[in-house]
Write a protein that holds these residues in place. Structure first.
Motif, short mmCIF file in Angstrom:
data_model
loop_
_atom_site.label_atom_id
_atom_site.label_comp_id
_atom_site.label_asym_id
_atom_site.label_seq_id
_atom_site.Cartn_x
_atom_site.Cartn_y
_atom_site.Cartn_z
N VAL A 52 -7.24 14.72 7.33
CA VAL A 52 -5.86 14.79 7.83
C VAL A 52 -5.91 15.21 9.30
O VAL A 52 -6.97 15.49 9.83
CB VAL A 52 -4.99 15.80 7.02
N ASP A 88 1.94 23.92 21.50
CA ASP A 88 1.54 23.85 20.11
C ASP A 88 0.65 25.03 19.79
O ASP A 88 -0.16 25.44 20.62
CB ASP A 88 0.78 22.53 19.88
N GLU A 89 0.77 25.57 18.62
CA GLU A 89 -0.03 26.74 18.26
C GLU A 89 -1.48 26.32 18.10
O GLU A 89 -1.87 25.67 17.14
CB GLU A 89 0.49 27.32 16.95
N GLU A 90 -2.27 26.65 19.06
CA GLU A 90 -3.67 26.26 19.03
C GLU A 90 -4.48 27.34 18.32
O GLU A 90 -3.99 28.40 17.98
CB GLU A 90 -4.20 26.10 20.47
N GLU A 91 -5.74 27.05 18.12
CA GLU A 91 -6.64 28.00 17.50
C GLU A 91 -6.82 29.24 18.37
O GLU A 91 -6.79 29.15 19.60
CB GLU A 91 -8.01 27.35 17.32
N GLU A 92 -7.06 30.35 17.69
CA GLU A 92 -7.34 31.57 18.48
C GLU A 92 -8.74 31.48 19.05
O GLU A 92 -9.62 30.93 18.43
CB GLU A 92 -7.25 32.83 17.60
N LEU A 147 5.26 10.80 6.33
CA LEU A 147 6.59 11.34 6.03
C LEU A 147 7.45 11.39 7.28
O LEU A 147 8.63 11.02 7.27
CB LEU A 147 6.43 12.75 5.46
N ASP A 157 4.36 14.07 16.21
CA ASP A 157 2.94 13.69 16.32
C ASP A 157 2.56 12.60 15.33
O ASP A 157 1.50 12.62 14.72
CB ASP A 157 2.03 14.92 16.07
N GLY A 200 -0.59 12.37 19.40
CA GLY A 200 -0.77 13.79 19.10
C GLY A 200 -2.12 14.11 18.49
O GLY A 200 -2.46 15.27 18.27
N MET A 201 -2.89 13.07 18.21
CA MET A 201 -4.11 13.29 17.43
C MET A 201 -5.37 13.41 18.29
O MET A 201 -6.16 14.31 18.13
CB MET A 201 -4.26 12.15 16.42
N ASP A 243 -1.87 10.53 8.30
CA ASP A 243 -1.99 11.28 7.06
C ASP A 243 -0.62 11.42 6.42
O ASP A 243 0.37 10.87 6.91
CB ASP A 243 -2.68 12.64 7.31
N GLU A 244 -0.58 12.17 5.33
CA GLU A 244 0.65 12.20 4.53
C GLU A 244 1.83 12.80 5.31
O GLU A 244 2.97 12.33 5.19
CB GLU A 244 0.42 12.97 3.23
N MET A 245 1.54 13.82 6.11
CA MET A 245 2.64 14.44 6.85
C MET A 245 3.18 13.49 7.92
O MET A 245 4.38 13.40 8.15
CB MET A 245 2.17 15.74 7.51
N GLN A 246 2.27 12.77 8.54
CA GLN A 246 2.69 11.81 9.55
C GLN A 246 3.44 10.64 8.94
O GLN A 246 4.41 10.15 9.51
CB GLN A 246 1.47 11.31 10.33
N ARG A 278 -4.99 17.68 12.61
CA ARG A 278 -4.96 19.13 12.83
C ARG A 278 -3.54 19.67 12.69
O ARG A 278 -3.31 20.76 12.20
CB ARG A 278 -5.50 19.45 14.24
N GLN A 279 -2.58 18.86 13.12
CA GLN A 279 -1.18 19.30 13.04
C GLN A 279 -0.75 19.53 11.59
O GLN A 279 0.07 20.40 11.31
CB GLN A 279 -0.25 18.24 13.67
N THR A 280 -1.31 18.77 10.68
CA THR A 280 -0.95 18.95 9.25
C THR A 280 -1.46 20.30 8.75
O THR A 280 -0.74 21.03 8.07
CB THR A 280 -1.54 17.81 8.42
N TYR A 313 5.18 22.74 6.18
CA TYR A 313 4.96 21.52 5.39
C TYR A 313 4.33 21.89 4.04
O TYR A 313 3.43 22.70 3.98
CB TYR A 313 4.05 20.56 6.17
#
Lengths: 179, 64
Positions: free
Chosen positions: B26, A175-179, A37, A98, A104-105, A32-35, B28-30, B39
């Motif tokens: 996207v 990594d900050e996981e879901e609550e 980058l 990631d 990381g996915m 995705d876009e963040m990856q 999950r990390q994003t 970000y």
């Protein structure tokens, strides 16, 4: 003749990279876009690493520090080590953010990946150590040879560094996981 | 700056980060990075998130 072979090899390599990139781009938009980058930054830092090491090597060569080493180095050995180091920096950055394949996915993908890479790295490292113990690092002219133990060692490092980073990230950096 | 409104909107729809990520195509990390403020998403991703959560851009991304 050796120069021709090297030129052919480099040409084929470049063509292979371009074709591979074109095929991957068509088939795989999974970053995705963040990856994307993160990967671009990884390439940037890899390039900066390569430029810095090349500059350092030129400086060392100029002041003839390299001549003082206990072994001699072929120029192609130095270039390949610099190149592989820059690739390692790129991969390390991608892994940390990631953006390295599916590590990381997908939830458990990293375990299979680490196992596979660890095996390859370990085999190469053992092979390199055994070759070093047999004195296969330096040829009769006193040059550190790229083939054999050094190439095994480079491959081992290339595989073990990403694995180590993945393991550190997974075990120590929560990594900050879901609550 | 953390995006707590996004997190609240996601929680309001009972969606996990992973589920919202899949809806927006996207990782999950994003989504996690956006919520933590690490970000800044592109406008296209902002729109996708707003559509997924049924909110407007102002409600989720406009600075107060």
């Amino acid at each position: 003749m050796a120069e021709i072979s090297i030129a052919i090899f480099i040409s084929l390599f470049i063509i292979g990279v371009v074709v591979f990139a074109a095929i991957r781009k068509r088939k795989n938009d999974n970053y995705d876009e963040m990856q994307e980058l993160a990967r671009l930054r990884g390439y940037k830092y890899g390039f900066i690493t390569m430029a810095a090491f090349l500059g350092f090597w030129m400086m060392m060569d100029t002041v003839q520090v390299i001549d003082g080493l206990p072994f001699k180095l072929y120029n192609n050995t130095i270039i390949i080590v610099i190149f592989m180091t820059s690739i390692m920096v790129t991969i390390a950055y991608d892994v940390l953010h990631d953006a390295y394949f599916y590590v990381g996915m997908k939830p458990d993908y990293w375990k299979k990946y680490c196992l596979m890479i660890l095996a390859v790295g370990a085999v190469n490292l053992i092979s390199a150590i055994l070759a070093m113990r047999n004195g296969e690092m330096v040829n009769s002219d006193g040059y550190l040879i790229l083939g054999g133990s050094i190439s095994n060692f480079i491959v081992a490092v290339e595989f073990l560094v990403p694995t180590t980073i993945i393991l550190i990230k997974k075990v120590f950096i929560k990594d900050e996981e879901e609550e | 700056m953390k995006n707590l409104r996004l997190k609240a909107a996601r929680a309001g729809m009972d969606l996990s980060q992973d589920e919202l990520a899949k809806m927006c195509n996207v990782s999950r990390q994003t989504i996690s990075a956006i919520e933590k403020g690490d970000y800044n998403p592109t406008i296209n991703l902002c729109i996708a998130i707003c559509k997924a959560l049924g909110k407007t851009l102002d409600e989720l991304f406009w600075e107060e």
